[in-house]
Design a protein around this motif. Sequence first.
Motif, mmCIF file in Angstrom:
data_model
loop_
_atom_site.group_PDB
_atom_site.id
_atom_site.type_symbol
_atom_site.label_atom_id
_atom_site.label_comp_id
_atom_site.label_asym_id
_atom_site.label_seq_id
_atom_site.Cartn_x
_atom_site.Cartn_y
_atom_site.Cartn_z
ATOM 1 N N ALA A 178 0.833 -1.208 0.000
ATOM 2 C CA ALA A 178 0.000 0.000 0.000
ATOM 3 C C ALA A 178 0.872 1.265 0.000
ATOM 4 O O ALA A 178 1.991 1.278 0.524
ATOM 5 N N HIS A 179 0.330 2.328 -0.595
ATOM 6 C CA HIS A 179 1.046 3.607 -0.662
ATOM 7 C C HIS A 179 0.514 4.616 0.342
ATOM 8 O O HIS A 179 1.235 5.525 0.747
ATOM 9 N N HIS A 180 -0.742 4.455 0.756
ATOM 10 C CA HIS A 180 -1.348 5.387 1.704
ATOM 11 C C HIS A 180 -2.119 4.571 2.739
ATOM 12 O O HIS A 180 -2.976 3.755 2.386
ATOM 13 N N ILE A 181 -1.849 4.820 4.015
ATOM 14 C CA ILE A 181 -2.469 4.009 5.060
ATOM 15 C C ILE A 181 -3.971 4.225 5.143
ATOM 16 O O ILE A 181 -4.731 3.304 5.421
ATOM 17 N N ARG A 182 -4.444 5.445 4.890
ATOM 18 C CA ARG A 182 -5.885 5.683 4.948
ATOM 19 C C ARG A 182 -6.614 4.849 3.895
ATOM 20 O O ARG A 182 -7.639 4.220 4.174
ATOM 21 N N THR A 183 -6.074 4.833 2.672
ATOM 22 C CA THR A 183 -6.678 4.031 1.605
ATOM 23 C C THR A 183 -6.626 2.556 1.949
ATOM 24 O O THR A 183 -7.586 1.813 1.727
ATOM 25 N N LEU A 184 -5.506 2.119 2.528
ATOM 26 C CA LEU A 184 -5.340 0.712 2.910
ATOM 27 C C LEU A 184 -6.387 0.282 3.919
ATOM 28 O O LEU A 184 -7.053 -0.751 3.754
ATOM 29 N N LEU A 185 -6.567 1.080 4.982
ATOM 30 C CA LEU A 185 -7.469 0.691 6.059
ATOM 31 C C LEU A 185 -8.939 0.887 5.693
ATOM 32 O O LEU A 185 -9.803 0.188 6.211
ATOM 33 N N ASP A 186 -9.221 1.835 4.801
ATOM 34 C CA ASP A 186 -10.595 2.019 4.347
ATOM 35 C C ASP A 186 -11.007 0.941 3.353
ATOM 36 O O ASP A 186 -12.167 0.529 3.310
ATOM 37 N N ASN A 187 -10.045 0.473 2.547
ATOM 38 C CA ASN A 187 -10.346 -0.531 1.504
ATOM 39 C C ASN A 187 -9.251 -1.598 1.489
ATOM 40 O O ASN A 187 -8.431 -1.645 0.564
ATOM 41 N N PRO A 188 -9.190 -2.452 2.518
ATOM 42 C CA PRO A 188 -8.111 -3.439 2.600
ATOM 43 C C PRO A 188 -8.128 -4.476 1.480
ATOM 44 O O PRO A 188 -7.107 -5.086 1.199
ATOM 45 N N ASN A 189 -9.279 -4.678 0.841
ATOM 46 C CA ASN A 189 -9.389 -5.679 -0.232
ATOM 47 C C ASN A 189 -9.624 -5.023 -1.582
ATOM 48 O O ASN A 189 -10.288 -5.587 -2.451
ATOM 49 N N GLU A 190 -9.048 -3.821 -1.745
ATOM 50 C CA GLU A 190 -9.320 -3.071 -2.963
ATOM 51 C C GLU A 190 -8.704 -3.722 -4.203
ATOM 52 O O GLU A 190 -9.292 -3.751 -5.275
ATOM 53 N N GLY A 191 -7.490 -4.265 -4.075
ATOM 54 C CA GLY A 191 -6.824 -4.861 -5.224
ATOM 55 C C GLY A 191 -7.528 -6.119 -5.705
ATOM 56 O O GLY A 191 -8.058 -6.894 -4.917
ATOM 57 N N SER A 192 -7.502 -6.328 -7.014
ATOM 58 C CA SER A 192 -8.182 -7.498 -7.588
ATOM 59 C C SER A 192 -7.542 -8.797 -7.106
ATOM 60 O O SER A 192 -8.234 -9.781 -6.838
ATOM 61 N N HIS A 193 -6.189 -8.799 -6.978
ATOM 62 C CA HIS A 193 -5.518 -10.009 -6.495
ATOM 63 C C HIS A 193 -5.942 -10.331 -5.074
ATOM 64 O O HIS A 193 -6.165 -11.499 -4.731
ATOM 65 N N THR A 194 -6.041 -9.304 -4.237
ATOM 66 C CA THR A 194 -6.457 -9.510 -2.850
ATOM 67 C C THR A 194 -7.871 -10.057 -2.786
ATOM 68 O O THR A 194 -8.167 -10.974 -2.013
ATOM 69 N N GLN A 195 -8.769 -9.499 -3.574
ATOM 70 C CA GLN A 195 -10.157 -9.956 -3.591
ATOM 71 C C GLN A 195 -10.242 -11.421 -4.017
ATOM 72 O O GLN A 195 -10.998 -12.200 -3.439
#
Length: 225
Positions: free
Chosen positions: A184-201
Amino acid sequence: MTTKLRQILTGPALLGILLSALPVLMSSYITYYAVMHESQIAAFTASQWALATVVCSLGCAFALMLPTPLALIFGYFLSWNAVLPLFIINMAAILLVNLVVRRLDHDRVRRMIEQNPKAARVLERIRERELQFIFFAKLSPALPFSLTNMVFSLSGASLRNILLGGFLGMVPRTLLAIWTGAEAHHIRTLLDNPNEGSHTQIIVIVLLVVSMAGLISVLSKAMAK
């Protein structure tokens, strides 16, 4: 009414409520703190990270924190150096919940289940595949961490299987969270959307499917006997 309420709100029942609510509230606060103090946390020294690890270990041990948000935060700041402290945190939490539940319950729930012959037979058959059942339950990102620990302890599962199954089941989830945090590049984005990436999903979905398939298989074999 009061008598019925007292029968329902037993020690383990109250503990179950606490194990479900408190970790969510505390993890929300930790998430907020990490977002608001990102620069200070990024400047932590080795000794400060060691202290943070001890504090988080105690927090998870007393079921006050959720492992996944912690893994995301540790992964974000420490990258793969977070592996060891996070597994220590997970194992400490599993162990302490087991000890506390057994101290409060004294095997009352297990004995109550065993009074029903059909339920006792099913439980006995599940125990034949106890390690598999715990592994698949811990593999699922959807099942609450502390609550499953409590259920396994109440059922009379062996501590060895709870720890080993919990460790093996938490490996993919913890490594995924660390990897997600590290990338992740920004912690706020990470914690708001932890499964945002397609690979993660995709990985989360795979874990859910494998977990459900494994649990259904173990239960089906137990019921078929």
